[in-house]
Design a protein around this motif. Structure first.
Motif, mmCIF file in Angstrom:
data_model
loop_
_atom_site.group_PDB
_atom_site.id
_atom_site.type_symbol
_atom_site.label_atom_id
_atom_site.label_comp_id
_atom_site.label_asym_id
_atom_site.label_seq_id
_atom_site.Cartn_x
_atom_site.Cartn_y
_atom_site.Cartn_z
ATOM 1 N N LEU A 239 0.779 -1.271 -0.376
ATOM 2 C CA LEU A 239 -0.420 0.387 -0.053
ATOM 3 C C LEU A 239 0.806 1.128 -0.198
ATOM 4 O O LEU A 239 0.681 2.271 -0.963
ATOM 5 N N LEU A 240 2.111 0.926 0.414
ATOM 6 C CA LEU A 240 3.193 2.265 0.417
ATOM 7 C C LEU A 240 3.516 2.393 -1.224
ATOM 8 O O LEU A 240 3.638 4.289 -1.103
ATOM 9 N N VAL A 241 3.864 1.508 -2.000
ATOM 10 C CA VAL A 241 4.288 2.101 -2.855
ATOM 11 C C VAL A 241 2.759 2.015 -3.199
ATOM 12 O O VAL A 241 3.880 3.232 -3.935
ATOM 13 N N LEU A 242 2.114 2.245 -3.237
ATOM 14 C CA LEU A 242 0.997 2.451 -4.603
ATOM 15 C C LEU A 242 0.396 4.145 -4.081
ATOM 16 O O LEU A 242 0.663 4.681 -4.482
ATOM 17 N N ASN A 243 1.243 5.015 -2.342
ATOM 18 C CA ASN A 243 0.762 5.946 -2.194
ATOM 19 C C ASN A 243 1.900 6.512 -2.587
ATOM 20 O O ASN A 243 1.393 7.531 -3.106
ATOM 21 N N LEU A 244 3.220 6.266 -3.329
ATOM 22 C CA LEU A 244 4.180 7.279 -3.560
ATOM 23 C C LEU A 244 3.643 7.088 -4.473
ATOM 24 O O LEU A 244 4.619 8.374 -5.289
ATOM 25 N N GLN A 245 3.631 6.181 -6.208
ATOM 26 C CA GLN A 245 3.512 6.313 -6.995
ATOM 27 C C GLN A 245 2.255 7.530 -7.052
ATOM 28 O O GLN A 245 2.495 7.893 -8.637
ATOM 29 N N GLN A 246 1.361 7.745 -6.065
ATOM 30 C CA GLN A 246 0.572 8.697 -6.128
ATOM 31 C C GLN A 246 0.815 9.291 -6.321
ATOM 32 O O GLN A 246 0.339 11.024 -7.258
ATOM 33 N N LEU A 297 3.270 25.980 -28.729
ATOM 34 C CA LEU A 297 2.129 26.698 -30.309
ATOM 35 C C LEU A 297 0.681 25.254 -30.040
ATOM 36 O O LEU A 297 -0.146 25.685 -30.005
ATOM 37 N N TYR A 298 1.314 23.814 -30.049
ATOM 38 C CA TYR A 298 0.676 22.694 -30.608
ATOM 39 C C TYR A 298 -0.289 22.526 -28.767
ATOM 40 O O TYR A 298 0.214 21.417 -28.464
ATOM 41 N N ARG A 299 -1.107 23.013 -28.707
ATOM 42 C CA ARG A 299 -1.967 22.918 -27.061
ATOM 43 C C ARG A 299 -2.799 21.532 -27.570
ATOM 44 O O ARG A 299 -2.813 20.899 -25.949
ATOM 45 N N THR A 300 -2.824 20.758 -27.845
ATOM 46 C CA THR A 300 -3.201 19.484 -27.628
ATOM 47 C C THR A 300 -2.766 18.358 -27.475
ATOM 48 O O THR A 300 -2.851 18.125 -25.928
ATOM 49 N N LYS A 301 -0.834 18.083 -27.229
ATOM 50 C CA LYS A 301 -0.766 16.745 -26.294
ATOM 51 C C LYS A 301 -0.006 17.428 -25.620
ATOM 52 O O LYS A 301 -0.063 16.627 -24.597
ATOM 53 N N TYR A 302 -0.172 18.567 -25.059
ATOM 54 C CA TYR A 302 0.282 19.186 -23.242
ATOM 55 C C TYR A 302 -0.580 18.843 -23.185
ATOM 56 O O TYR A 302 -1.263 18.561 -20.992
ATOM 57 N N LYS A 303 -1.998 19.119 -23.229
ATOM 58 C CA LYS A 303 -4.005 18.691 -22.435
ATOM 59 C C LYS A 303 -3.818 17.526 -22.722
ATOM 60 O O LYS A 303 -4.172 16.915 -21.646
ATOM 61 N N ALA A 304 -3.189 16.520 -23.428
ATOM 62 C CA ALA A 304 -3.280 15.249 -23.325
ATOM 63 C C ALA A 304 -2.223 14.662 -22.540
ATOM 64 O O ALA A 304 -2.043 13.338 -21.803
ATOM 65 N N MET A 305 -1.415 14.845 -22.189
ATOM 66 C CA MET A 305 -0.146 14.896 -21.042
ATOM 67 C C MET A 305 -0.770 14.514 -19.779
ATOM 68 O O MET A 305 -0.616 14.007 -18.607
ATOM 69 N N VAL A 306 -1.636 16.341 -19.360
ATOM 70 C CA VAL A 306 -1.930 15.851 -18.266
ATOM 71 C C VAL A 306 -3.706 14.895 -17.967
ATOM 72 O O VAL A 306 -3.172 14.856 -17.194
ATOM 73 N N ASN A 307 -4.196 14.851 -19.515
ATOM 74 C CA ASN A 307 -5.290 13.918 -18.888
ATOM 75 C C ASN A 307 -5.276 12.374 -18.941
ATOM 76 O O ASN A 307 -5.544 11.949 -18.828
ATOM 77 N N GLU A 308 -4.085 11.878 -19.299
ATOM 78 C CA GLU A 308 -2.764 10.755 -19.219
ATOM 79 C C GLU A 308 -2.898 10.497 -17.929
ATOM 80 O O GLU A 308 -3.081 9.521 -17.061
ATOM 81 N N VAL A 309 -2.279 11.540 -17.133
ATOM 82 C CA VAL A 309 -1.510 11.585 -16.077
ATOM 83 C C VAL A 309 -3.032 11.592 -14.516
ATOM 84 O O VAL A 309 -2.881 10.534 -13.776
ATOM 85 N N ALA A 310 -4.242 12.546 -15.319
ATOM 86 C CA ALA A 310 -5.206 12.054 -14.187
ATOM 87 C C ALA A 310 -6.113 10.865 -14.316
ATOM 88 O O ALA A 310 -6.174 10.370 -13.369
ATOM 89 N N TYR A 311 -5.676 10.305 -16.008
ATOM 90 C CA TYR A 311 -6.534 8.751 -15.814
ATOM 91 C C TYR A 311 -5.396 7.947 -14.846
ATOM 92 O O TYR A 311 -6.296 6.542 -14.217
ATOM 93 N N LEU A 312 -3.890 8.194 -14.922
ATOM 94 C CA LEU A 312 -3.441 7.246 -14.158
ATOM 95 C C LEU A 312 -3.255 7.258 -12.775
ATOM 96 O O LEU A 312 -3.787 6.534 -11.960
ATOM 97 N N GLN A 313 -3.683 8.307 -12.678
ATOM 98 C CA GLN A 313 -4.436 8.619 -10.745
ATOM 99 C C GLN A 313 -5.330 8.115 -10.526
ATOM 100 O O GLN A 313 -5.566 7.261 -9.104
ATOM 101 N N GLN A 314 -6.593 8.505 -11.359
ATOM 102 C CA GLN A 314 -7.687 7.062 -11.263
ATOM 103 C C GLN A 314 -7.485 6.048 -10.343
ATOM 104 O O GLN A 314 -8.193 4.839 -10.489
ATOM 105 N N ALA A 315 -6.437 5.112 -11.812
ATOM 106 C CA ALA A 315 -6.205 3.792 -11.706
ATOM 107 C C ALA A 315 -5.731 3.943 -10.519
ATOM 108 O O ALA A 315 -5.880 2.110 -9.738
ATOM 109 N N LYS A 316 -4.622 4.179 -10.509
ATOM 110 C CA LYS A 316 -3.926 4.128 -8.899
ATOM 111 C C LYS A 316 -4.498 3.453 -7.533
ATOM 112 O O LYS A 316 -4.480 3.256 -6.836
ATOM 113 N N GLU A 317 -5.631 4.945 -7.742
ATOM 114 C CA GLU A 317 -6.027 4.805 -6.857
ATOM 115 C C GLU A 317 -7.170 3.642 -6.388
ATOM 116 O O GLU A 317 -7.845 3.269 -5.523
#
Length: 410
Positions: A239-246, A297-317
């Protein structure tokens, strides 16, 4: 009263042996921690992770360029002969620190993985030690029962010779002895296998002498089940590993947001100018600072990077919640085994005493009369079974305690 004094004195004599055995087991655990190759691999992975932070919190390497004009470029003040330039890129404010935070928390997670591996190794060493104890005691109990059967065999031979019983009694006891001798041979072979497994966990030589107590200690858990579960939810290494990964993902999310900010570049240019056609000395050109900026200039990829991490956070939780549920289920099973072993110890201590007393009475009745020999053999098997089950319960109890301690991260 004298009987209780004898019993107390017996356990006081055993106490130094039990303490010595526990100290010996602790030494085996230390030896395993220092020498087990799998644990060394986890520790080196952690040490490697520590080396990431110094790499990511540094500025990008400066860039330098040199240009030589094969055909000089004529200018009003003279021909340009060569050009030198150098520049340094600076990321957005806080990016280097955030990268360092990601690396440090990732290293902390690796350390928890190492501690989990260490705790698991300790549990494996203890379990292997308890298996060796049980098998050794099974060998001793089987040999003791062979001695009992040998004494019955002599008694049966006498009665057969006097014509009081049939020779069938001799055949029955010979079959019983044959079965036990085969069981003893299997136990001796199993002992070799168990000791090899134990030394491999320690990464020690096969010649390592393994000290086993005469009677295994019977310590209880100091905590109630609810307290154990609370400890697991706080201290379990998985569980501590998962906490630190979050926490790592939180820093990665911050880093993804900052990745969409511009980077800055500062540099200089130096141009060497030769002598002009009017015999005037050329004037070298020096430009400092030269400032540049990257435009995200190309904002789509930066938005996708943030969304990617957000989904990974939900997965870890979700993974953490699932792991906690699994650990609670495992604890329930381990707690059942722990309490069951306690009941079995009490039961088989009583059953063993009763079987021993019954066997002595049956032996007396058989020697003085024509008591059925089959009943003696049946009671002897019960005595053997109860002796083995008692030692198995002692071993199972300490193995259950060891595994529960492992779940608590100890």
């Amino acid at each position: 009263m004298k009987k209780y004094l004898y019993i107390t004195g017996f356990f006081l004599l055993l106490l130094p042996s039990v303490i010595s055995a526990q100290e010996e087991l602790e030494q085996y655990l230390v030896f395993a921690a220092e020498n087990n190759p799998g644990l060394k691999a986890k520790f080196n992975e952690y040490m490697a992770a520590l080396e990431v932070a110094p790499q990511v919190n540094s500025l990008p390497d400066p860039q330098a360029a040199f240009a030589y004009f094969i055909r000089p470029v004529e200018t009003r003040v003279g021909p340009q002969q060569l050009r030198l330039s150098a520049s340094q890129m600076f990321p957005w404010f806080g990016i280097l620190e955030t990268r360092e935070n990601v690396a440090n928390q990732s290293a902390n997670a690796k350390y928890e993985v190492f501690l989990e591996a260490k705790s698991r190794l300790y549990n494996e060493v203890r379990s292997s030690y308890f298996n060796i104890y049980f098998n050794k005691r099974a060998i001793e109990i089987t040999r003791e029962n062979l001695k009992i059967l040998a004494s019955f065999q002599k008694l049966a031979n006498i009665k057969v010779e006097t014509g009081k019983v049939s020779a069938v009694d001799e055949y029955r006891i010979e079959m019983e002895i044959g079965d036990l001798e085969n069981q003893l041979a299997l136990l001796i072979d199993e002992q070799v296998v168990l000791e090899v497994m134990f030394t491999r966990l320690l990464n020690a030589e096969h010649s390592l002498e393994i000290y086993i107590p005469e009677i295994l200690w019977t310590h209880d858990l100091a905590l109630e089940k609810e307290q154990v579960m609370d400890s697991i939810s706080v201290n379990n290494h998985q569980l501590l590993v998962l906490n630190l990964q979050q926490e790592v993902l939180e820093f990665r999310k911050e880093l993804a947001k900052k990745a969409g900010k511009p980077n800055f570049q500062i540099g200089f240019d130096y141009t060497l100018v030769g002598q002009g056609t009017d015999n005037l000395a050329g004037t070298d050109a020096f430009v400092f600072p030269r400032v540049g900026i990257t435009i995200p200039l190309y904002r789509t990829k930066y938005k996708a990077m943030v969304n990617e991490v957000a989904y990974l956070q939900q997965a870890k939780e979700a993974e953490e919640s699932d792991r906690l549920n699994l650990l609670e289920t495992i604890l329930e099973k381990s707690w059942k085994e722990y309490k069951d072993s306690e009941r079995r110890i009490s039961l088989y201590q009583t059953q063993q005493t009763l079987a021993d007393q019954s066997l002595k009475l049956l032996e007396t009745e058989y020697s003085t009369g024509n008591k059925n020999f089959e009943e003696i053999l049946r009671m002897e098997r019960k005595l053997l079974t109860y002796g083995l089950e008692l030692e198995k319960a002692r071993s199972d109890k300490q193995a259950a305690i060891s595994f529960i301690n492992y779940l608590m991260g100890q």
